[in-house]
Design an enzyme around this catalytic site. Structure first.
Site, PDB file in Angstrom:
ATOM      1  CG  HIS A 135      -0.312   0.325   2.506  1.00 42.83           C
ATOM      2  ND1 HIS A 135       0.283  -0.775   3.199  1.00 42.83           N
ATOM      3  CD2 HIS A 135      -0.436   1.310   3.246  1.00 42.83           C
ATOM      4  CE1 HIS A 135       0.735  -0.176   4.290  1.00 42.83           C
ATOM      5  NE2 HIS A 135       0.180   1.050   4.424  1.00 42.83           N
ATOM      6  CG  ASP A 136       2.353   3.579   2.807  1.00 43.49           C
ATOM      7  OD1 ASP A 136       1.620   4.040   2.459  1.00 43.49           O
ATOM      8  OD2 ASP A 136       2.631   3.518   4.430  1.00 43.49           O
ATOM      9  CE  LYS A 139       4.067   7.081   3.477  1.00 43.31           C
ATOM     10  NZ  LYS A 139       4.055   6.315   4.916  1.00 43.31           N
ATOM     11  CG  ASP A 217      -1.978   2.518   6.823  1.00 40.90           C
ATOM     12  OD1 ASP A 217      -0.830   2.652   7.422  1.00 40.90           O
ATOM     13  OD2 ASP A 217      -2.264   3.529   5.966  1.00 40.90           O
TER      14      ASP A 217
HETATM   15 FE   FE2 Z   1      -0.116   5.437   2.989  1.00 36.79          FE
END
Ligand code: FE2
Length: 274
Positions: A135-136, A139, A217
């Site tokens: 999901h990240d 980043k 999360d």
């Molecule tokens: Fe996120």
């Protein structure tokens, strides 16, 4: 896939048995009518046919089983390779920001627990959990000085951080095997009341996977230390999430985590993955 193979093998064997019986009986009937059975006897001929049929069926079954074992082995190998690539991404992100180290794996684990408790089919639970692990991903594109900044972010810096769901989804869209996770990743920061980002989707317009990942999360983020604050206890994290039902989070997902078995499973899982 394996179940489909098993079903196909079973049908193939049944078809073989059926056609074998038809051939044996037809052959015996022909032998009987042509008078061959008079010379050699009807029963020995029939027995020979049946023994032949059973032996070839056993051979078939062994071949099909070996075939299935081979396919299972290949599938497991492919699966392990695939999972290690996903886990490698999580490790790569951990190198970039020690505070989020293991975050993807923990969110994936919590997501699996929530999706399972909500009664999603097994294949979907696997899929949502994979999306949670990634999901990240976006980043990776955030400059280190912003990602690890101990103080509160300026509005410009926050605007950079807010790009990560769409950036992650764009990366996933370019990888055929991971394309199906793009929507869950893109929308994991949407809010149920429509005040989230990047698209301001509201309610059930937000993909279910993203609504589940959002809760998982938050559960991990609230309970973990960050460069700018200390984490709360798992119990407190669940209470904070419950207060945001309908505003930040999907009330159905929040209701699921409030039910005893899942709440206990989440509390037990908290801190399990470093
Ligand atoms: Fe996120």
């Amino acid at each position: 896939m394996l179940q489909r193979l098993q079903r196909r093998d079973r049908y193939a064997l049944l078809l073989y048995a059926f056609s074998g019986v038809v051939i044996v009986v037809a052959g015996e009937a022909a032998a009987f009518y042509l008078g061959i059975a008079d010379r050699h006897g009807f029963i020995p001929l029939l027995l020979r046919g049946i023994v032949y049929l059973l032996l070839t069926m056993a051979l078939w079954a062994a071949l099909l089983r070996a075939n299935r074992r081979l396919v299972t082995g290949l599938m497991n190998e492919k699966r392990q390779g695939y999972e290690s690539v996903l886990l490698a991404y999580d490790s790569a992100l951990s190198l970039k920001d020690v505070y989020t180290g293991g975050h993807g794996r923990r969110v994936a684990h919590y997501t699996r627990l929530i999706a399972g408790a909500m009664g999603l089919p097994e294949a979907e639970v696997d899929s949502v959990s994979e999306a949670a692990l990634l999901h990240d991903l976006g980043k990776i594109g955030i400059p280190d000085h912003i990602l690890t900044k101990p103080e509160h972010l300026t509005s410009e810096e926050f605007a950079v951080v807010q790009k990560h769901p769409a950036a992650g989804a764009d990366i996933l869209r370019s990888i055929p095997q991971l394309r199906r996770h793009a929507m869950a990743v893109r929308h994991h920061h949407e809010r149920f009341d429509g005040r989230g980002y990047p698209d301001g989707l509201r309610g059930t317009d937000i993909p279910l996977a993203a609504r589940i990942i959002a809760v998982a999360d938050a559960f991990d983020a609230l309970g973990s230390n960050r460069s700018y604050r200390r984490g709360v206890s798992a119990d407190q994290a669940l209470n904070i999430i419950a207060q945001a039902a309908g505003s930040r989070f999907d009330p159905e997902v929040v209701a699921a985590i409030a039910r005893k078995p899942l709440r206990e499973a989440l509390l037990a899982a908290h801190g399990e993955i470093p």
